[in-house]
Design a protein around this motif. Structure first.
Motif, PDB file in Angstrom:
ATOM      1  N   UNK A 290       0.839  -1.188   0.000  1.00  0.00           N
ATOM      2  CA  UNK A 290       0.000   0.000   0.000  1.00  0.00           C
ATOM      3  C   UNK A 290       0.879   1.245   0.000  1.00  0.00           C
ATOM      4  N   UNK A 291       0.673   2.124  -0.988  1.00  0.00           N
ATOM      5  CA  UNK A 291       1.526   3.304  -1.091  1.00  0.00           C
ATOM      6  C   UNK A 291       1.318   4.257   0.086  1.00  0.00           C
ATOM      7  N   UNK A 292       0.063   4.479   0.472  1.00  0.00           N
ATOM      8  CA  UNK A 292      -0.235   5.500   1.478  1.00  0.00           C
ATOM      9  C   UNK A 292       0.498   5.252   2.789  1.00  0.00           C
ATOM     10  N   UNK A 293       0.587   3.988   3.167  1.00  0.00           N
ATOM     11  CA  UNK A 293       1.240   3.645   4.441  1.00  0.00           C
ATOM     12  C   UNK A 293       2.648   3.106   4.249  1.00  0.00           C
ATOM     13  N   UNK A 294       3.050   2.922   2.973  1.00  0.00           N
ATOM     14  CA  UNK A 294       4.348   2.328   2.658  1.00  0.00           C
ATOM     15  C   UNK A 294       4.533   1.022   3.437  1.00  0.00           C
ATOM     16  N   UNK A 295       3.494   0.191   3.411  1.00  0.00           N
ATOM     17  CA  UNK A 295       3.521  -1.059   4.172  1.00  0.00           C
ATOM     18  C   UNK A 295       3.003  -2.201   3.308  1.00  0.00           C
ATOM     19  N   UNK A 296       3.335  -3.415   3.712  1.00  0.00           N
ATOM     20  CA  UNK A 296       2.901  -4.611   3.004  1.00  0.00           C
ATOM     21  C   UNK A 296       2.091  -5.490   3.949  1.00  0.00           C
ATOM     22  N   UNK A 297       0.901  -5.841   3.518  1.00  0.00           N
ATOM     23  CA  UNK A 297       0.017  -6.695   4.313  1.00  0.00           C
ATOM     24  C   UNK A 297       0.014  -8.105   3.725  1.00  0.00           C
ATOM     25  N   UNK A 298       0.140  -9.095   4.569  1.00  0.00           N
ATOM     26  CA  UNK A 298       0.107 -10.479   4.115  1.00  0.00           C
ATOM     27  C   UNK A 298      -1.319 -11.034   4.191  1.00  0.00           C
ATOM     28  N   UNK A 299      -1.665 -11.846   3.193  1.00  0.00           N
ATOM     29  CA  UNK A 299      -2.943 -12.550   3.192  1.00  0.00           C
ATOM     30  C   UNK A 299      -2.671 -14.053   3.261  1.00  0.00           C
ATOM     31  N   UNK A 300      -3.197 -14.679   4.306  1.00  0.00           N
ATOM     32  CA  UNK A 300      -3.084 -16.119   4.509  1.00  0.00           C
ATOM     33  C   UNK A 300      -4.484 -16.726   4.532  1.00  0.00           C
ATOM     34  N   UNK A 301      -4.563 -18.038   4.329  1.00  0.00           N
ATOM     35  CA  UNK A 301      -5.848 -18.699   4.491  1.00  0.00           C
ATOM     36  C   UNK A 301      -6.350 -18.502   5.916  1.00  0.00           C
ATOM     37  N   UNK A 302      -7.665 -18.534   6.075  1.00  0.00           N
ATOM     38  CA  UNK A 302      -8.286 -18.267   7.377  1.00  0.00           C
ATOM     39  C   UNK A 302      -8.415 -19.537   8.209  1.00  0.00           C
ATOM     40  N   UNK A 303      -8.219 -19.373   9.500  1.00  0.00           N
ATOM     41  CA  UNK A 303      -8.381 -20.508  10.414  1.00  0.00           C
ATOM     42  C   UNK A 303      -9.849 -20.849  10.619  1.00  0.00           C
ATOM     43  N   UNK A 304     -10.703 -19.842  10.650  1.00  0.00           N
ATOM     44  CA  UNK A 304     -12.131 -20.044  10.888  1.00  0.00           C
ATOM     45  C   UNK A 304     -12.906 -19.517   9.688  1.00  0.00           C
ATOM     46  N   UNK A 305     -13.793 -20.352   9.162  1.00  0.00           N
ATOM     47  CA  UNK A 305     -14.522 -20.030   7.948  1.00  0.00           C
ATOM     48  C   UNK A 305     -16.027 -20.070   8.187  1.00  0.00           C
TER      49      UNK A 305
END
Length: 297
Positions: free
Chosen positions: A176-191
């Motif tokens: 994300x440019x605005x925050x200059x950060x990277x967010x990880x997406x993993x599979x969810x434990x609870x669905x």
């Protein structure tokens, strides 16, 4: 009604401040202002003006999400009430059953999910879970994304999570440019619904499949969990915010980029290339035949 020049000023301000690739904004601004000075937008009505500016934006920067959009619904131009289009999109998802158009049981115990939008993981979670419940006993699943025009990254991760056993699968990252950060997406434990494991999955695509729909197709393909059948998709991989720049005009600004955990890239500009390339009209029949052969039916 603001002048075309005023709309362009506002749009370029938003692009300059938020576009995920700031090094490209000077070229974008120069190209659009050159067109404006040359009179390319004179005499165009609102929709035609938006189409022309969009074509010129994408000519200098081939990003499918970078565009001006005409909307018949008047937009609130008060900065204090703007939410970058989120509320309007959530309302659209509610009106469209959280993007789930059809759930069907086909011959040979094949499940079919026709998904037109990728819902928000929060509001749309129960509907996604209900759809997965209805295909839980099938022997193979076809996820039809041929008419899927986009949606939420969190929702794409939620859909994908149903096809893996636990929360240990890294799907993708998002810078994300605005925050200059990277967010990880993993599979969810609870669905919200049952997992769909150890059975074949086919994803149908077309030249219209875009954005969030491409996210699901690309991610499942890259992780070897689904066979993609159909046409190469449109190629829009950058999450986007919408900003009103006139009462009936929005500028959409890509503010982030997706980085797949397997490929290290994404589908921007190239689209998702199918494993089995057929016309969109033949994709369902082709996937059904492949599923039945795999099941030995």
């Amino acid at each position: 009604m603001p002048t075309h020049a005023h709309v362009i000023d506002r749009a370029l301000d938003r692009i300059r401040a938020g576009y995920v690739f700031p090094g490209k904004t000077a070229d974008i601004e120069a190209a659009i202002r050159r067109r404006l000075a040359a009179g390319d937008y004179e005499g165009l009505d609102g929709p035609s003006f938006c189409e022309a500016v969009t074509a010129h934006l994408q000519e200098v920067c081939p990003d499918r999400h970078l565009r001006l959009l005409w909307t018949e619904e008047p937009q609130d131009l008060n900065p204090g009430t703007q939410d970058d289009g989120r509320a309007a999109f959530l309302a659209l998802l509610r009106a469209e059953n959280q993007g789930i158009r059809r759930v069907e049981h086909l011959d040979g115990n094949i499940g079919l999910l026709d998904v037109r939008r990728i819902a928000d993981a929060g509001e749309g979670g129960p509907a996604i879970g209900a759809a997965m419940q209805l295909v839980a006993l099938s022997s193979a699943l076809i996820l039809d994304l041929r008419a899927c025009r986009g949606g939420m990254p969190e929702g794409a991760a939620l859909w994908c999570s149903h096809f893996f056993a636990d929360d240990q699968v890294h799907l993708n990252d998002m810078y994300d440019r605005a925050t200059d950060s990277t967010r990880q997406f993993w599979t969810s434990a609870h669905l919200p619904g049952p997992r769909y494991l150890d059975r074949p999955v086919y994803v149908l695509t077309s030249a219209l499949t875009f954005s969030g729909g491409e996210d699901v197709a690309y991610t499942l393909q890259a992780l070897g969990r689904a066979v993609v059948v159909g046409e190469t998709t449109r190629g829009g991989a950058h999450p986007t915010l919408r900003h009103p720049v006139a009462e009936h005009i929005l500028v959409t600004v890509p503010t982030a980029r997706t980085i797949n955990a397997v490929t290290g890239g994404n589908w921007e500009g190239t689209g998702v290339r199918p494993d089995v390339e057929v016309s969109a009209g033949d994709a369902l029949e082709t996937a059904c035949k492949a599923a039945l052969e795999r099941l030995g039916a």
